[in-house]
Design a protein around this motif. Structure first.
Motif, PDB file in Angstrom:
ATOM      1  N   UNK A 196      59.875  34.812  29.913  1.00 53.86           N
ATOM      2  CA  UNK A 196      60.220  33.719  30.808  1.00 53.86           C
ATOM      3  C   UNK A 196      58.917  33.284  31.478  1.00 53.86           C
ATOM      4  N   UNK A 197      58.709  31.984  31.622  1.00 50.63           N
ATOM      5  CA  UNK A 197      57.443  31.464  32.134  1.00 50.63           C
ATOM      6  C   UNK A 197      57.475  31.086  33.608  1.00 50.63           C
ATOM      7  N   UNK A 198      58.572  31.331  34.298  1.00 50.44           N
ATOM      8  CA  UNK A 198      58.628  30.972  35.715  1.00 50.44           C
ATOM      9  C   UNK A 198      57.535  31.720  36.468  1.00 50.44           C
ATOM     10  N   UNK A 199      56.810  31.000  37.319  1.00 50.89           N
ATOM     11  CA  UNK A 199      55.705  31.596  38.065  1.00 50.89           C
ATOM     12  C   UNK A 199      54.422  31.720  37.256  1.00 50.89           C
ATOM     13  N   UNK A 200      54.349  31.034  36.129  1.00 51.27           N
ATOM     14  CA  UNK A 200      53.209  31.138  35.214  1.00 51.27           C
ATOM     15  C   UNK A 200      51.869  30.828  35.875  1.00 51.27           C
ATOM     16  N   UNK A 201      51.772  29.659  36.534  1.00 53.43           N
ATOM     17  CA  UNK A 201      50.496  29.240  37.114  1.00 53.43           C
ATOM     18  C   UNK A 201      50.111  30.188  38.249  1.00 53.43           C
ATOM     19  N   UNK A 202      48.924  30.758  38.133  1.00 57.91           N
ATOM     20  CA  UNK A 202      48.442  31.708  39.123  1.00 57.91           C
ATOM     21  C   UNK A 202      48.735  33.154  38.777  1.00 57.91           C
ATOM     22  N   UNK A 203      49.512  33.386  37.714  1.00 59.69           N
ATOM     23  CA  UNK A 203      49.800  34.765  37.310  1.00 59.69           C
ATOM     24  C   UNK A 203      48.757  35.245  36.300  1.00 59.69           C
ATOM     25  N   UNK A 204      48.688  36.547  36.123  1.00 60.29           N
ATOM     26  CA  UNK A 204      47.768  37.166  35.155  1.00 60.29           C
ATOM     27  C   UNK A 204      48.472  37.345  33.815  1.00 60.29           C
ATOM     28  N   UNK A 205      47.678  37.387  32.757  1.00 57.88           N
ATOM     29  CA  UNK A 205      48.231  37.604  31.415  1.00 57.88           C
ATOM     30  C   UNK A 205      48.918  38.965  31.328  1.00 57.88           C
ATOM     31  N   UNK A 206      50.027  38.992  30.589  1.00 57.05           N
ATOM     32  CA  UNK A 206      50.692  40.243  30.266  1.00 57.05           C
ATOM     33  C   UNK A 206      51.309  41.002  31.422  1.00 57.05           C
ATOM     34  N   UNK A 207      51.775  40.307  32.464  1.00 57.29           N
ATOM     35  CA  UNK A 207      52.253  40.997  33.658  1.00 57.29           C
ATOM     36  C   UNK A 207      53.713  40.732  34.016  1.00 57.29           C
ATOM     37  N   UNK A 208      54.422  39.923  33.277  1.00 62.99           N
ATOM     38  CA  UNK A 208      55.803  39.581  33.633  1.00 62.99           C
ATOM     39  C   UNK A 208      56.718  40.804  33.459  1.00 62.99           C
ATOM     40  N   UNK A 209      57.355  41.210  34.525  1.00 65.86           N
ATOM     41  CA  UNK A 209      58.223  42.395  34.505  1.00 65.86           C
ATOM     42  C   UNK A 209      59.336  42.237  33.476  1.00 65.86           C
ATOM     43  N   UNK A 210      59.596  43.299  32.743  1.00 66.83           N
ATOM     44  CA  UNK A 210      60.706  43.312  31.802  1.00 66.83           C
ATOM     45  C   UNK A 210      60.384  42.776  30.427  1.00 66.83           C
ATOM     46  N   UNK A 211      59.136  42.370  30.186  1.00 66.56           N
ATOM     47  CA  UNK A 211      58.767  41.879  28.857  1.00 66.56           C
ATOM     48  C   UNK A 211      57.748  42.830  28.245  1.00 66.56           C
ATOM     49  N   UNK A 212      57.882  43.080  26.963  1.00 68.72           N
ATOM     50  CA  UNK A 212      56.983  43.995  26.254  1.00 68.72           C
ATOM     51  C   UNK A 212      55.820  43.213  25.651  1.00 68.72           C
ATOM     52  N   UNK A 213      54.683  43.237  26.341  1.00 69.36           N
ATOM     53  CA  UNK A 213      53.475  42.529  25.894  1.00 69.36           C
ATOM     54  C   UNK A 213      52.622  43.412  24.983  1.00 69.36           C
ATOM     55  N   UNK A 214      51.796  42.767  24.171  1.00 66.31           N
ATOM     56  CA  UNK A 214      50.800  43.503  23.396  1.00 66.31           C
ATOM     57  C   UNK A 214      49.695  43.976  24.335  1.00 66.31           C
ATOM     58  N   UNK A 215      48.965  44.979  23.907  1.00 67.59           N
ATOM     59  CA  UNK A 215      47.821  45.441  24.684  1.00 67.59           C
ATOM     60  C   UNK A 215      46.816  44.304  24.868  1.00 67.59           C
ATOM     61  N   UNK A 216      46.687  43.441  23.858  1.00 65.52           N
ATOM     62  CA  UNK A 216      45.754  42.311  23.947  1.00 65.52           C
ATOM     63  C   UNK A 216      46.101  41.409  25.123  1.00 65.52           C
ATOM     64  N   UNK A 217      47.377  41.105  25.301  1.00 63.63           N
ATOM     65  CA  UNK A 217      47.803  40.262  26.424  1.00 63.63           C
ATOM     66  C   UNK A 217      47.619  40.972  27.762  1.00 63.63           C
ATOM     67  N   UNK A 218      47.959  42.234  27.802  1.00 64.67           N
ATOM     68  CA  UNK A 218      47.839  42.989  29.053  1.00 64.67           C
ATOM     69  C   UNK A 218      46.387  43.136  29.487  1.00 64.67           C
ATOM     70  N   UNK A 219      45.485  43.289  28.531  1.00 67.89           N
ATOM     71  CA  UNK A 219      44.087  43.547  28.877  1.00 67.89           C
ATOM     72  C   UNK A 219      43.217  42.290  28.951  1.00 67.89           C
ATOM     73  N   UNK A 220      43.740  41.127  28.593  1.00 63.38           N
ATOM     74  CA  UNK A 220      42.931  39.897  28.624  1.00 63.38           C
ATOM     75  C   UNK A 220      42.403  39.639  30.032  1.00 63.38           C
ATOM     76  N   UNK A 221      43.253  39.833  31.032  1.00 60.78           N
ATOM     77  CA  UNK A 221      42.795  39.780  32.417  1.00 60.78           C
ATOM     78  C   UNK A 221      42.459  38.416  32.976  1.00 60.78           C
TER      79      UNK A 221
END
Length: 135
Positions: A63-88
């Motif tokens: 879900x993209x709500x709150x997208x602007x200003x958020x960090x990559x790979x941080x949305x609670x409840x979604x399983x991101x790849x390590x690449x997304x989580x570590x992009x920063x």
């Protein structure tokens, strides 16, 4: 930092998303953006995998709500790849412009299968819609 990585040549490519000549400075031409047109692009290219409303469910993509200003790979409840989580990076219109041009180039290892939007106007309009609809 704008999050635009010169290593990938984003500054010199004329096809960068959501900009015109001002892209050489890493900014997005917001005066030419149309959220109405962006909504159509979202429906055609994005909503099969993403939702934008507050409390919206995750699909194949988050879900993209709150997208602007958020960090990559941080949305609670979604399983991101390590690449997304570590992009920063922090999502801004400028970082979205680069990402939406070629997601797999900007975040190597992402599981997003979307090939990107090559037309700058399409990216600009989609970003305008995302800025408006994900607040």
């Amino acid at each position: 930092s704008s999050g635009i990585n010169a290593e990938y040549g984003e500054f010199s490519r004329s096809c960068l998303p959501f900009c015109c000549a001002c892209l050489t400075l890493g900014s997005v031409n917001q005066s030419k953006m149309s959220a109405k047109s962006g909504a159509k692009i979202f429906k055609q290219r994005c909503d099969q995998c993403h939702t934008v409303e507050a409390g919206g469910k995750h699909k194949t993509g988050p879900n993209l709500n709150g997208l602007i200003g958020s960090k990559t790979g941080q949305k609670a409840g979604f399983s991101y790849t390590d690449a997304n989580k570590s992009k920063g990076i922090t999502w801004t219109p400028e970082t979205l412009d680069v990402y939406l041009t070629n997601p797999k180039k900007y975040i190597p290892g992402t599981k997003m299968v979307f090939a990107g939007l090559k037309k700058k106007k399409d990216r600009d309009d989609l970003i305008a819609y995302l800025v408006k609809s994900t607040k």
